[in-house]
Design a protein around this motif. Structure first.
Motif, PDB file in Angstrom:
ATOM      1  N   GLY A 183       6.776  -6.453 -20.274  1.00 41.28           N
ATOM      2  CA  GLY A 183       5.613  -5.592 -20.412  1.00 41.28           C
ATOM      3  C   GLY A 183       5.113  -5.158 -19.048  1.00 41.28           C
ATOM      4  N   VAL A 184       4.774  -3.856 -18.902  1.00 43.79           N
ATOM      5  CA  VAL A 184       4.352  -3.315 -17.614  1.00 43.79           C
ATOM      6  C   VAL A 184       3.086  -2.487 -17.816  1.00 43.79           C
ATOM      7  N   HIS A 185       2.132  -2.723 -16.939  1.00 45.66           N
ATOM      8  CA  HIS A 185       0.874  -1.965 -16.953  1.00 45.66           C
ATOM      9  C   HIS A 185       0.391  -1.837 -15.516  1.00 45.66           C
ATOM     10  N   GLY A 244       0.795  -1.218   0.000  1.00 48.20           N
ATOM     11  CA  GLY A 244       0.000   0.000   0.000  1.00 48.20           C
ATOM     12  C   GLY A 244       0.829   1.271   0.000  1.00 48.20           C
ATOM     13  N   ARG A 245       2.055   1.216  -0.532  1.00 48.71           N
ATOM     14  CA  ARG A 245       2.943   2.373  -0.512  1.00 48.71           C
ATOM     15  C   ARG A 245       2.583   3.401  -1.578  1.00 48.71           C
ATOM     16  N   GLY A 246       1.846   3.005  -2.620  1.00 50.10           N
ATOM     17  CA  GLY A 246       1.425   3.953  -3.633  1.00 50.10           C
ATOM     18  C   GLY A 246       2.441   4.206  -4.733  1.00 50.10           C
ATOM     19  N   ASP A 247       3.604   3.541  -4.672  1.00 42.10           N
ATOM     20  CA  ASP A 247       4.627   3.753  -5.702  1.00 42.10           C
ATOM     21  C   ASP A 247       4.858   2.484  -6.502  1.00 42.10           C
ATOM     22  N   GLY A 248       3.822   1.664  -6.643  1.00 41.69           N
ATOM     23  CA  GLY A 248       3.977   0.400  -7.341  1.00 41.69           C
ATOM     24  C   GLY A 248       4.406   0.575  -8.789  1.00 41.69           C
ATOM     25  N   ALA A 249       3.868   1.564  -9.482  1.00 40.10           N
ATOM     26  CA  ALA A 249       4.225   1.780 -10.884  1.00 40.10           C
ATOM     27  C   ALA A 249       5.694   2.144 -11.022  1.00 40.10           C
ATOM     28  N   ALA A 250       6.177   3.043 -10.167  1.00 41.39           N
ATOM     29  CA  ALA A 250       7.583   3.451 -10.225  1.00 41.39           C
ATOM     30  C   ALA A 250       8.497   2.268  -9.945  1.00 41.39           C
ATOM     31  N   ARG A 251       8.136   1.426  -8.987  1.00 42.63           N
ATOM     32  CA  ARG A 251       8.966   0.271  -8.675  1.00 42.63           C
ATOM     33  C   ARG A 251       8.922  -0.759  -9.787  1.00 42.63           C
ATOM     34  N   ALA A 252       7.769  -0.908 -10.443  1.00 43.52           N
ATOM     35  CA  ALA A 252       7.670  -1.862 -11.552  1.00 43.52           C
ATOM     36  C   ALA A 252       8.552  -1.425 -12.719  1.00 43.52           C
ATOM     37  N   ILE A 253       8.529  -0.133 -13.056  1.00 47.90           N
ATOM     38  CA  ILE A 253       9.383   0.368 -14.135  1.00 47.90           C
ATOM     39  C   ILE A 253      10.853   0.209 -13.766  1.00 47.90           C
ATOM     40  N   ALA A 254      11.198   0.570 -12.527  1.00 44.05           N
ATOM     41  CA  ALA A 254      12.591   0.421 -12.084  1.00 44.05           C
ATOM     42  C   ALA A 254      13.022  -1.039 -12.105  1.00 44.05           C
ATOM     43  N   CYS A 255      12.117  -1.936 -11.747  1.00 43.07           N
ATOM     44  CA  CYS A 255      12.425  -3.362 -11.774  1.00 43.07           C
ATOM     45  C   CYS A 255      12.666  -3.835 -13.208  1.00 43.07           C
ATOM     46  N   ALA A 256      11.843  -3.374 -14.160  1.00 45.58           N
ATOM     47  CA  ALA A 256      12.010  -3.774 -15.555  1.00 45.58           C
ATOM     48  C   ALA A 256      13.372  -3.335 -16.088  1.00 45.58           C
ATOM     49  N   ILE A 257      13.757  -2.103 -15.768  1.00 42.06           N
ATOM     50  CA  ILE A 257      15.061  -1.599 -16.231  1.00 42.06           C
ATOM     51  C   ILE A 257      16.197  -2.351 -15.552  1.00 42.06           C
TER      52      ILE A 257
END
Length: 450
Positions: free
Chosen positions: A368-370, A329-342
């Protein structure tokens, strides 16, 4: 998942029970070592106090007693790994109490002590030193040691006092009042007689020692229960982490009895990754090399996903699905997903360089990230439960991963996911385009990272 819940309910498998016993044993050994160090510190403090309090050369006698007392503690400490270390420690505890009681009640050898009646030795507060042994026992995480120590303190000290009380030269109220009740002045004269011994202080000491022992034993028992719960939780979490992601293991261990996995809607980022051309690569490799390749990919993938606090939802042959923001519930899931992909692409590039250096084929991974709203929770039957996310977001992320082949990039992220990740993540992507994903009628804007 059902078996994991059984672990939390107390039915640990043999291997986990073995680790639990080992961790508890390690905690007990650490407690014994800490108790010995505390004992050594107490001996140093008391010895320094004796040097100040007791004149020369009588202090040498008490320092030698302190040295012997240290030795009685050092021997069971050195034997703490022995299979019967517990009984050995309990036996030495009896010797500790006997030594300390003797040193308190018996006067020093001739020429070192003051020529006072032995009965005066019972009027000093040195009995408090014996109670320090209860404090040492309390540091061992062993309630039995506390009860054992308290019982022997009461028994040996009572024996010592009773032997002095029974001496022929001891003055007692019972004998002084044989001819009738004593008046206040007569009773005071008896009390002040150097050879007087009364039993009331002994009963007080026994009662206080018993109460102190009981309270300490209860406190140690509660501390041990807390220690066992912590050790058990860590063992359970370690076993759970072999089946699910660390964050799911933490949540399951913490909320196993509070309805963990109840379906709920959350905004989650979903990442799909897949080894490009794995099927064709497998044609030229033997089963052992295919297994080694998959293991290497999964080990590196787990490391990267967990580094970014993601949940490894499932492995899919030569790929995997990971989610971000479903549990924390941190609210930064999208940022972490993109950082993880890179970060995953960097990890694969480093692995590929090592493979090419030894003549092996390079590895290419499509991602792929969404992100968007999904239902997260347990799904399945009673015999087999899976904690996962369900929703159109999952389908879109999977299609984005597949579309990397036709678009030409290594990472495809949806426009909404990149917008939620922030401008720093967007800088990593080189181009954008509208794309109609397979099985869908309306195009979406995607961003490509080479």
């Amino acid at each position: 998942m059902a078996r994991l819940r059984h672990w939390l309910a107390g039915r640990l498998p043999p291997r986990a029970r073995g680790r639990l016993a080992g961790n508890v044993r390690a905690a007990e050994l650490a407690g014994l070592a800490f108790a010995f160090r505390a004992r050594a510190v107490a001996i140093v403090v008391v010895s320094l106090w004796l040097l100040v309090l007791v004149p020369w050369p009588r202090d040498l006698y008490y320092l030698s007693v302190a040295g012997l007392f240290f030795l009685l503690g050092y021997l069971p400490y050195r034997l703490r790994h022995h299979p019967r270390a517990g009984p050995i420690k309990l036996a030495f505890t009896v010797l500790d109490i006997a030594l300390m009681t003797t040193a308190i009640i018996m006067p020093p050898p001739a020429g070192l002590g003051v020529d006072w009646p032995i009965q005066t030795r019972l009027r000093t507060p040195e009995f408090l030193y014996v109670l320090l042994l209860l404090g040492e026992a309390a540091l061992t995480y062993w309630p039995v040691a506390v009860l054992w120590t308290g019982a022997w303190i009461a028994a040996i000290w009572s024996l010592g006092v009773w032997l002095v009380y029974g001496r022929a030269d001891t003055v007692r109220f019972a004998e002084a009042a044989r001819d009738g009740p004593l008046g206040a002045e007569a009773a005071l004269r008896v009390f002040l007689d150097p050879a007087f011994v009364g039993l009331t202080p002994l009963w007080t000491q026994v009662i206080v020692t018993s109460l102190f022992t009981l309270l300490l034993a209860i406190a140690v028992w509660r501390s041990r229960r807390t220690m066992l719960a912590q050790v058990r939780a860590e063992v359970v979490r370690a076993d759970l982490a072999r089946y699910v992601s660390p964050d799911v293991a933490d949540a399951l261990a913490a909320r196993a009895h509070a309805g963990f996995g109840a379906p709920q809607t959350r905004v989650v980022a979903v990442l799909f990754a897949d080894v490009v051309g794995f099927t064709s690569m497998s044609e030229d490799l033997g089963p052992e090399r295919v297994f080694a390749l998959l293991r290497g990919f999964r080990e590196r993938s787990c490391k990267v996903v967990f580094r970014h606090a993601g949940t490894l939802d499932k492995f899919l042959g030569d790929g995997f699905m990971a989610t971000f923001g479903g549990l924390d519930g941190r609210g930064d899931g999208a940022a972490r997903a993109i950082a993880c992909a890179i970060d995953l692409q960097r990890e694969i590039d480093a692995w590929t360089a090592k493979r090419e250096a030894r003549g092996a084929a390079p590895i290419r991974v499509a991602v792929g990230v969404h992100c968007g709203p999904v239902v997260i929770g347990n799904i399945g039957a009673d015999q087999r439960v899976e904690f996962t996310v369900i929703g159109d977001v999952v389908n879109v992320a999977s299609r984005l991963q597949s579309a990397t082949r036709e678009v030409g990039g290594r990472i495809l992220a949806s426009d909404c996911c990149l917008a939620a990740a922030g401008p720093e993540a967007a800088a990593r992507f080189t181009r954008s385009l509208p794309l109609t994903l397979r099985g869908r009628t309306r195009p979406i804007v995607v961003h490509v990272a080479e």
